[in-house]
Design an enzyme around this catalytic site. Structure first.
Site, PDB file in Angstrom:
ATOM      1  N   HIS A 274      -7.283  -5.638  -1.409  1.00  0.00           N
ATOM      2  CA  HIS A 274      -6.194  -4.937  -1.123  1.00  0.00           C
ATOM      3  C   HIS A 274      -5.471  -5.626   0.088  1.00  0.00           C
ATOM      4  O   HIS A 274      -6.163  -6.030   1.210  1.00  0.00           O
ATOM      5  CB  HIS A 274      -6.697  -3.399  -0.750  1.00  0.00           C
ATOM      6  CG  HIS A 274      -5.574  -2.727  -0.354  1.00  0.00           C
ATOM      7  ND1 HIS A 274      -4.648  -2.359  -1.350  1.00  0.00           N
ATOM      8  CD2 HIS A 274      -5.159  -1.988   0.582  1.00  0.00           C
ATOM      9  CE1 HIS A 274      -3.700  -1.420  -1.134  1.00  0.00           C
ATOM     10  NE2 HIS A 274      -4.017  -1.126   0.283  1.00  0.00           N
TER      11      HIS A 274
ATOM     12  N   SER B 218       0.791  -1.335   0.022  1.00  0.00           N
ATOM     13  CA  SER B 218       0.082  -0.093  -0.194  1.00  0.00           C
ATOM     14  C   SER B 218       0.886   1.147   0.071  1.00  0.00           C
ATOM     15  O   SER B 218       1.755   1.543  -0.811  1.00  0.00           O
ATOM     16  CB  SER B 218      -0.816  -0.270   1.034  1.00  0.00           C
ATOM     17  OG  SER B 218      -2.123   0.826   1.050  1.00  0.00           O
TER      18      SER B 218
ATOM     19  N   ASP C 208      -8.894  -5.500  -5.984  1.00  0.00           N
ATOM     20  CA  ASP C 208      -8.355  -4.345  -5.324  1.00  0.00           C
ATOM     21  C   ASP C 208      -8.590  -3.092  -6.061  1.00  0.00           C
ATOM     22  O   ASP C 208      -8.309  -2.984  -7.316  1.00  0.00           O
ATOM     23  CB  ASP C 208      -6.732  -4.491  -5.124  1.00  0.00           C
ATOM     24  CG  ASP C 208      -6.188  -3.309  -4.366  1.00  0.00           C
ATOM     25  OD1 ASP C 208      -6.873  -2.323  -4.040  1.00  0.00           O
ATOM     26  OD2 ASP C 208      -4.944  -3.261  -4.093  1.00  0.00           O
TER      27      ASP C 208
END
Length: 257
Positions: free
Chosen positions: A233, A162, A201
């Site tokens: 994600h 991320s 995601d």
């Protein structure tokens, strides 16, 4: 103490008008240890006191006091939207124990300052300072004996999830443009990139776009993309023993070796 909100970033954090910040996720921590499942050892240290930058170091079971073989070094940047989580959270501790064991690498997990108390570019500057600290160990003369003894600074990898992946990218760019005082680490540049995305995601397309942009940029390295089917994600952190997470960890391990 006022309960009047200035900003509501639920489910991540709330910022109150009196300046108080309430983090709703990513606040738990676990101590460094010898992991009973993998034999990976970890310890914590302070890289800088002003600003305060910390890290958690990991070495695999294969390392001993008599070890002479140097292992690849992974520098990891945790995720959390620049606002939550830490290098000491159970999520990242568990993940890095498994990755360090399987890949047989040394790892430095960087704990950078978080927003909103420390807005960007604080996270980038802290990560850069951590890389300069890592570079100071080239030649085996740095302040941390684990890195002097076990880490091969001619084989250094950056990774993150991320926002941590964003940091890893920016550190790669900065090394390419500014170098470090240690010329060998700077000369590594970035010869190859592995981009991991998840099919469900919402950021998946940006990962693919990033890989295509690299190919068109004139960069001379090689980029691979691994897409995990039916996953969301950072699925590999939330369900690290799933089939797709195990396959992803295996791919990253082979990438570093």
């Amino acid at each position: 103490m006022s309960d009047e909100l200035a900003h509501d970033f639920s489910p991540i954090a709330k910022v109150y008008k009196d300046g108080r910040i309430e983090r709703l996720l990513g606040t738990s921590t676990v101590p460094a240890s010898i992991d009973p499942q993998t034999g990976v050892q970890s310890k914590d240290l302070v890289i800088s006191n002003e600003p305060l930058i910390s890290a958690r170091l990991y070495i695999p079971k294969s390392t001993t006091a008599e070890s002479t073989q140097k292992l690849p070094l992974l520098v990891y940047f945790h995720g959390g939207g620049f606002c939550i989580e830490s290098a000491f959270s159970p999520t990242y501790h568990y993940y890095l124990n498994g990755l360090v064991s399987e890949a047989n690498v040394v790892a430095v997990s960087v704990d950078y300052r978080l927003a909103p108390e420390h807005p960007l570019p604080a996270a980038y500057e802290d990560s850069w300072a951590a890389l300069k600290w890592v570079g100071s160990h080239y030649g085996g003369t740095g302040p941390e004996e684990w890195l002097n003894r076990y880490a091969d600074l001619d084989r250094v990898f950056f990774s993150g999830d991320s926002c941590g992946a964003n940091i890893a990218h920016n550190m790669g760019l900065r090394i390419g443009s500014e170098k470090l005082e240690d010329p060998k680490l700077g000369e590594l540049g970035c010869g190859k990139v592995l981009v991991c995305v998840a099919e469900k995601d919402t950021l998946k397309d940006r990962g693919w776009y990033y890989s295509e942009s690299l190919k068109k940029s004139g960069w001379n390295g090689v980029v691979e993309v691994l897409e995990a089917k039916d996953e969301q994600h950072v699925f590999h952190l939330f369900n690290p023993n799933s089939e797709n997470a195990v396959a992803m960890r295996s791919k990253i391990s082979s990438f570093m070796n």
